[in-house]
Write a protein that holds these residues in place. Structure first.
Motif, mmCIF file in Angstrom:
data_model
loop_
_atom_site.group_PDB
_atom_site.id
_atom_site.type_symbol
_atom_site.label_atom_id
_atom_site.label_comp_id
_atom_site.label_asym_id
_atom_site.label_seq_id
_atom_site.Cartn_x
_atom_site.Cartn_y
_atom_site.Cartn_z
ATOM 1 N N LEU A 15 29.494 48.882 38.724
ATOM 2 C CA LEU A 15 29.877 47.576 38.179
ATOM 3 C C LEU A 15 30.981 47.715 37.142
ATOM 4 O O LEU A 15 31.887 46.869 37.063
ATOM 5 C CB LEU A 15 28.654 46.891 37.573
ATOM 6 N N VAL A 16 30.921 48.784 36.356
ATOM 7 C CA VAL A 16 31.980 49.033 35.369
ATOM 8 C C VAL A 16 33.306 49.293 36.074
ATOM 9 O O VAL A 16 34.356 48.782 35.662
ATOM 10 C CB VAL A 16 31.602 50.228 34.466
ATOM 11 N N ILE A 17 33.266 50.083 37.141
ATOM 12 C CA ILE A 17 34.495 50.362 37.896
ATOM 13 C C ILE A 17 35.099 49.073 38.434
ATOM 14 O O ILE A 17 36.310 48.833 38.323
ATOM 15 C CB ILE A 17 34.197 51.344 39.052
ATOM 16 N N ILE A 18 34.252 48.215 39.017
ATOM 17 C CA ILE A 18 34.745 46.941 39.545
ATOM 18 C C ILE A 18 35.324 46.080 38.431
ATOM 19 O O ILE A 18 36.413 45.493 38.573
ATOM 20 C CB ILE A 18 33.609 46.199 40.265
ATOM 21 N N ALA A 19 34.630 46.030 37.299
ATOM 22 C CA ALA A 19 35.092 45.208 36.178
ATOM 23 C C ALA A 19 36.420 45.719 35.635
ATOM 24 O O ALA A 19 37.327 44.921 35.343
ATOM 25 C CB ALA A 19 34.039 45.199 35.072
ATOM 26 N N VAL A 20 36.553 47.025 35.504
ATOM 27 C CA VAL A 20 37.798 47.590 34.980
ATOM 28 C C VAL A 20 38.950 47.346 35.959
ATOM 29 O O VAL A 20 40.063 46.994 35.551
ATOM 30 C CB VAL A 20 37.636 49.093 34.699
ATOM 31 N N ALA A 21 38.686 47.523 37.251
ATOM 32 C CA ALA A 21 39.730 47.285 38.247
ATOM 33 C C ALA A 21 40.180 45.827 38.236
ATOM 34 O O ALA A 21 41.386 45.535 38.347
ATOM 35 C CB ALA A 21 39.223 47.675 39.631
ATOM 36 N N LEU A 22 39.243 44.902 38.088
ATOM 37 C CA LEU A 22 39.603 43.487 38.009
ATOM 38 C C LEU A 22 40.360 43.183 36.724
ATOM 39 O O LEU A 22 41.335 42.414 36.730
ATOM 40 C CB LEU A 22 38.347 42.624 38.097
ATOM 41 N N THR A 23 39.913 43.779 35.625
ATOM 42 C CA THR A 23 40.604 43.579 34.347
ATOM 43 C C THR A 23 42.033 44.094 34.418
ATOM 44 O O THR A 23 42.956 43.513 33.827
ATOM 45 C CB THR A 23 39.843 44.302 33.219
ATOM 46 N N LEU A 24 42.218 45.168 35.159
ATOM 47 C CA LEU A 24 43.556 45.747 35.305
ATOM 48 C C LEU A 24 44.456 44.894 36.178
ATOM 49 O O LEU A 24 45.649 44.744 35.892
ATOM 50 C CB LEU A 24 43.433 47.155 35.909
ATOM 51 N N SER A 25 43.883 44.313 37.235
ATOM 52 C CA SER A 25 44.715 43.683 38.260
ATOM 53 C C SER A 25 44.850 42.171 38.151
ATOM 54 O O SER A 25 45.767 41.595 38.746
ATOM 55 C CB SER A 25 44.141 44.020 39.646
ATOM 56 N N LEU A 26 43.967 41.514 37.395
ATOM 57 C CA LEU A 26 43.973 40.051 37.379
ATOM 58 C C LEU A 26 44.843 39.382 36.320
ATOM 59 O O LEU A 26 45.163 38.201 36.466
ATOM 60 C CB LEU A 26 42.537 39.529 37.237
ATOM 61 N N PRO A 27 45.218 40.056 35.220
ATOM 62 C CA PRO A 27 45.992 39.350 34.195
ATOM 63 C C PRO A 27 47.235 38.654 34.762
ATOM 64 O O PRO A 27 48.036 39.261 35.472
ATOM 65 C CB PRO A 27 46.391 40.468 33.227
ATOM 66 N N GLY A 28 47.346 37.357 34.473
ATOM 67 C CA GLY A 28 48.502 36.578 34.906
ATOM 68 C C GLY A 28 48.497 36.195 36.362
ATOM 69 O O GLY A 28 49.506 35.677 36.861
ATOM 70 N N PHE A 29 47.380 36.391 37.066
ATOM 71 C CA PHE A 29 47.395 36.143 38.510
ATOM 72 C C PHE A 29 47.679 34.680 38.839
ATOM 73 O O PHE A 29 48.226 34.367 39.897
ATOM 74 C CB PHE A 29 46.064 36.581 39.141
ATOM 75 N N ALA A 30 47.308 33.773 37.946
ATOM 76 C CA ALA A 30 47.481 32.352 38.232
ATOM 77 C C ALA A 30 48.857 31.832 37.855
ATOM 78 O O ALA A 30 49.224 30.721 38.238
ATOM 79 C CB ALA A 30 46.414 31.541 37.499
ATOM 80 N N THR A 31 49.628 32.624 37.138
ATOM 81 C CA THR A 31 50.913 32.116 36.639
ATOM 82 C C THR A 31 52.107 33.023 36.927
ATOM 83 O O THR A 31 53.241 32.560 36.951
ATOM 84 C CB THR A 31 50.855 31.905 35.111
ATOM 85 N N SER A 32 51.855 34.306 37.152
ATOM 86 C CA SER A 32 52.983 35.239 37.199
ATOM 87 C C SER A 32 53.777 35.171 38.493
ATOM 88 O O SER A 32 54.999 35.317 38.491
ATOM 89 C CB SER A 32 52.479 36.678 37.008
ATOM 90 N N GLY A 33 53.085 34.941 39.629
ATOM 91 C CA GLY A 33 53.766 35.076 40.907
ATOM 92 C C GLY A 33 54.151 36.530 41.113
ATOM 93 O O GLY A 33 53.590 37.430 40.497
ATOM 94 N N PRO A 34 55.146 36.801 41.970
ATOM 95 C CA PRO A 34 55.589 38.181 42.147
ATOM 96 C C PRO A 34 56.345 38.671 40.921
ATOM 97 O O PRO A 34 57.151 37.938 40.343
ATOM 98 C CB PRO A 34 56.508 38.111 43.372
ATOM 99 N N CYS A 35 56.073 39.907 40.530
ATOM 100 C CA CYS A 35 56.729 40.470 39.347
ATOM 101 C C CYS A 35 57.954 41.302 39.704
ATOM 102 O O CYS A 35 58.836 41.488 38.869
ATOM 103 C CB CYS A 35 55.738 41.334 38.561
ATOM 104 N N SER A 36 58.016 41.804 40.914
ATOM 105 C CA SER A 36 59.149 42.606 41.358
ATOM 106 C C SER A 36 59.976 41.807 42.355
ATOM 107 O O SER A 36 59.481 40.858 42.971
ATOM 108 C CB SER A 36 58.660 43.908 42.007
#
Length: 220
Positions: A15-36
């Motif tokens: 559960l910690v692994i899943i939480a850390v992976a989500l914390t790493l990958s989700l920031p700005g998902f609703a607003t950033s769009g593609p970054c590259s």
């Protein structure tokens, strides 16, 4: 470590692994769009496949692609990775066409890659805590953090790379021949996700040379 203790530790750590992976990958998902710059291309490749299936033009891909490209030149199929485009298209069908959906797909790939890393390392070493350390090293890599928060194929390729390594390990060390075919299939899917996985194709002859298992190369 007893079975009960192992379960008490394993489940929370997963559960910690899943939480850390989500914390790493989700920031700005609703607003950033593609970054590259290529992010929008990968997303629009999914839109192209989604619309082609929706409009019933799967058997007429060339004309449909020409018309689509004339309106949305952000696409780059067939030069872009077709597997990722198909995955995005399926996600768009289920959850709607948006950069948010594409970001969530990459986030899921990140979670799956982290879990696959833990499984692979524990399977090879037979030890739990080194596998957790391996996941920590993976998720703390700045490049992984950048790729996990963008729309692109890197995390998909990472997943298929680790999956291929596990299947290859089972084929070589456990003499499970069907796993060799599965490893080849996983490698092929990884290649169709992005060509970054090509060097992994040297794993079998290199491993055979290092371990002096030349007979592996003669298996049918």
């Amino acid at each position: 470590m007893s079975a009960s203790t192992s379960s008490l530790i394993r489940v929370p750590m997963m559960l910690v692994i899943i939480a850390v992976a989500l914390t790493l990958s989700l920031p700005g998902f609703a607003t950033s769009g593609p970054c590259s710059p290529d992010g929008q291309r990968y997303a629009f490749n999914g839109v192209l496949v989604h619309d082609m299936v929706r409009d019933g033009q799967v058997l007429n891909p060339y004309d449909y692609n020409v018309d689509f490209y004339s309106r949305y030149p952000a696409t780059n199929l067939p030069y872009g990775p077709p597997v990722l485009a198909v995955v995005f298209a399926a996600a768009f069908k289920l959850f709607g066409v948006s950069f948010i959906t594409a970001r969530l797909v990459v986030s899921l790939y990140t979670v799956a890659t982290a879990l696959m890393t833990q499984f692979l390392v524990e399977r090879v070493t037979g030890r739990f805590w080194p596998s957790i350390l391996a996941v920590g090293l993976l998720l703390s890599n700045p490049i992984v953090g950048i790729c996990a928060r963008d729309i692109g194929p890197e995390m998909a390729v990472a997943l298929h790379s680790f999956l291929t390594l596990w299947l290859f390990y089972e084929y070589v060390e456990k003499d499970r021949r069907w796993f060799g075919l599965l490893a080849a299939f996983s490698l092929g899917v990884g290649y169709l996700s992005k060509q970054y996985i090509i060097p992994l194709g040297l794993a079998l002859p290199l491993y055979a040379a290092l371990r002096w298992k030349w007979s592996l190369l003669k298996r049918r």
